[in-house]
Enzyme design. Structure first.
Site, mmCIF file in Angstrom:
data_model
loop_
_atom_site.group_PDB
_atom_site.id
_atom_site.type_symbol
_atom_site.label_atom_id
_atom_site.label_comp_id
_atom_site.label_asym_id
_atom_site.label_seq_id
_atom_site.Cartn_x
_atom_site.Cartn_y
_atom_site.Cartn_z
ATOM 1 N N GLY A 201 0.834 -1.214 0.000
ATOM 2 C CA GLY A 201 0.000 0.000 0.000
ATOM 3 C C GLY A 201 0.862 1.254 0.000
ATOM 4 N NE ARG B 295 -1.129 -5.124 -1.382
ATOM 5 C CZ ARG B 295 -1.739 -4.008 -0.936
ATOM 6 N NH1 ARG B 295 -2.684 -3.444 -1.638
ATOM 7 N NH2 ARG B 295 -1.356 -3.460 0.204
ATOM 8 C CG ASP C 34 5.543 -7.496 8.365
ATOM 9 O OD1 ASP C 34 6.624 -6.899 8.549
ATOM 10 O OD2 ASP C 34 4.760 -7.786 9.286
ATOM 11 C CB THR D 69 2.544 0.408 5.954
ATOM 12 O OG1 THR D 69 1.194 0.233 6.424
ATOM 13 C CG2 THR D 69 3.478 -0.050 7.047
ATOM 14 C CG ASP E 142 -2.437 -0.219 7.596
ATOM 15 O OD1 ASP E 142 -3.212 0.755 7.496
ATOM 16 O OD2 ASP E 142 -2.456 -1.182 6.804
ATOM 17 C CG ASP F 1 0.711 -3.236 9.207
ATOM 18 O OD1 ASP F 1 1.589 -2.498 8.716
ATOM 19 O OD2 ASP F 1 -0.034 -3.943 8.505
ATOM 20 C CG MET G 111 -8.087 2.821 6.010
ATOM 21 S SD MET G 111 -7.283 3.230 4.469
ATOM 22 C CE MET G 111 -7.071 1.610 3.773
ATOM 23 N NE ARG H 216 -2.369 -4.178 5.742
ATOM 24 C CZ ARG H 216 -1.337 -4.588 5.036
ATOM 25 N NH1 ARG H 216 -1.495 -5.541 4.142
ATOM 26 N NH2 ARG H 216 -0.158 -4.060 5.176
HETATM 27 P P1 ADP Z 1 3.001 -4.882 2.473
HETATM 28 O O1 ADP Z 1 4.388 -4.868 1.945
HETATM 29 O O2 ADP Z 1 2.488 -3.529 2.807
HETATM 30 O O3 ADP Z 1 2.841 -5.910 3.591
HETATM 31 P P2 ADP Z 1 1.718 -6.786 0.673
HETATM 32 O O4 ADP Z 1 1.491 -7.808 1.727
HETATM 33 O O5 ADP Z 1 0.680 -6.547 -0.353
HETATM 34 O O6 ADP Z 1 2.037 -5.346 1.294
HETATM 35 O O7 ADP Z 1 3.081 -7.204 -0.060
HETATM 36 C C1 ADP Z 1 3.581 -6.407 -1.117
HETATM 37 C C2 ADP Z 1 4.159 -7.288 -2.173
HETATM 38 O O8 ADP Z 1 5.276 -8.034 -1.633
HETATM 39 C C3 ADP Z 1 3.234 -8.369 -2.713
HETATM 40 O O9 ADP Z 1 2.367 -7.887 -3.705
HETATM 41 C C4 ADP Z 1 4.226 -9.360 -3.281
HETATM 42 O O10 ADP Z 1 4.693 -8.916 -4.539
HETATM 43 C C5 ADP Z 1 5.377 -9.282 -2.287
HETATM 44 N N1 ADP Z 1 5.272 -10.373 -1.304
HETATM 45 C C6 ADP Z 1 4.368 -10.511 -0.323
HETATM 46 N N2 ADP Z 1 4.556 -11.666 0.370
HETATM 47 C C7 ADP Z 1 5.606 -12.286 -0.206
HETATM 48 C C8 ADP Z 1 6.318 -13.523 0.020
HETATM 49 N N3 ADP Z 1 5.959 -14.368 0.997
HETATM 50 N N4 ADP Z 1 7.373 -13.806 -0.781
HETATM 51 C C9 ADP Z 1 7.742 -12.981 -1.775
HETATM 52 N N5 ADP Z 1 7.121 -11.811 -2.045
HETATM 53 C C10 ADP Z 1 6.079 -11.458 -1.289
#
Ligand code: ADP
Length: 323
Positions: A14, A75, A106, A128, A130, A132, A172, A174
């Site tokens: 995000g 994403r 994360d 982020t 959030d 979080d 927001m 999450r």
């Molecule tokens: P955030 O980084 O804010 O937690 P997301 O969970 O949407 O947001 O993760 C962002 C991007 O990171 C995902 O769209 C994906 O491309 C990558 N990603 C997420 N989880 C994994 C994973 N377990 N292994 C590799 N890439 C990942």
């Protein structure tokens, strides 16, 4: 130790106000330290699609005060597939890029860990709204989002008071209640409901009935998203207590806007330290704000951490009813 010559930066997950200030800091301090700096567009999607372009000092002019991210974000769940990760790593290697700074949450860190395992030097920065990410007391964008939420709560207070109304505000976050805690305290709300506090209709009714007894003119209740249908709850409050009630879902408005000076400074600190870490040959780490210092943490270690900064005082002051 391998000497770093070319680095890249991407934003993922995000978007958050202040990401641009971090990009600017990485580009400027990278160039000041003799590095070539590249931007990867649209997160890991652009990495896999090879949308990687050089960034100059001029590329990041006029962005410190802009919300969103000039690099775009996307994403790409498939990045968890090793073949896809390898394609991204190969695209960097083909351009001679030795190191990557990722700005996100994360999920973004998990992607960085995989790239690190494939030989790309990686540093993660927490971006982020959030808040979080346990390894950083505060993340880029959180302060701006809280400011936005408080501005909205202040406005709802005005009209709630005029009409003798209960306002339910959904923010927001999450699964993290930090925006609700911080905005709820700063907005002087009567009750803060998050996944950590738990939710019961009885508790809400108790607060509303107490306020009614006290002949209060307004009630402000803040909810983190994904807890309950706040519109239905507002109707229930009106039906059961007679206290007029409305719900307002703030939604994505919290993700945009001009980053606060706090977020700009925080983002700049993270960006500068990220470049220093790469120059020192470090990789497989994320940066966190801890006791007002920017510190490196092993990515795997960061996933095991927990934090409880906003909740612990929020629960002491947020309620009109007795505990
Ligand atoms: P955030 O980084 O804010 O937690 P997301 O969970 O949407 O947001 O993760 C962002 C991007 O990171 C995902 O769209 C994906 O491309 C990558 N990603 C997420 N989880 C994994 C994973 N377990 N292994 C590799 N890439 C990942």
């Amino acid at each position: 130790m391998k000497k770093i010559h070319k680095i890249a930066v991407l934003t993922s997950g995000g978007d958050a106000p202040g990401m641009n200030a971090a990009i600017r800091a990485i580009v400027r301090s990278g160039i000041n330290n003799g590095l070539e700096v590249y931007g990867v567009y649209n997160g890991y999607l652009g990495l896999v699609q090879n949308d990687i372009r050089p960034l100059t000092r001029g590329s990041v002019t006029n962005i410190i005060n802009r919300g969103g991210t000039i690099l775009g974000t996307a994403r790409l769940p498939e990045f968890a597939d090793m073949e896809v990760t390898k394609k991204g790593a190969d695209n960097l290697k083909k351009l001679g890029i030795d190191a990557l700074v990722v700005i996100g949450g994360d999920g973004t860190y998990r992607g960085a860990k995989r790239l690190h395992d494939l030989g790309i030097h990686c540093v993660g920065i927490p971006g982020t709204i959030d808040n979080d990410i346990a390894s950083s007391e505060i993340t880029i964008g959180f302060d701006t989002a809280v400011n936005t939420a408080v501005e909205c709560i202040d406005k709802l207070r005005d009209t709630s008071n005029s009409h003798q109304r209960c306002s339910i505000i959904e923010v927001m976050g999450r699964h993290c209640g930090d925006i609700a805690y911080a905005a709820g305290v700063a907005g002087g709300c009567d009750l803060i409901v998050t996944s950590e506090t738990g939710y019961t209709v009885e508790r809400v009714m108790e607060v509303v009935n107490r306020a009614k007894e006290q002949q209060r003119r307004h009630i402000l209740i803040v909810f983190t998203e994904h807890i309950t249908d706040v519109d239905a709850l507002a109707k229930k409050i009106k039906d059961e207590t007679g206290f007029d009630s409305r719900a307002t879902i703030l939604g994505h408005i919290q993700r945009g806007g001009i980053p606060t000076p706090f977020d700009r400074v925080l983002a700049t600190r993270f960006g500068v330290v990220a470049v220093q870490e790469l120059l020192a040959g470090n990789s497989g780490i994320v940066l966190g704000l801890q006791h007002n210092e920017i510190v490196p943490i092993e990515i795997e270690e960061s996933f095991k951490m927990t934090k409880n900064i906003f909740r612990k005082y929020a629960v002491e002051v947020n309620t009109n009813a007795s505990k």
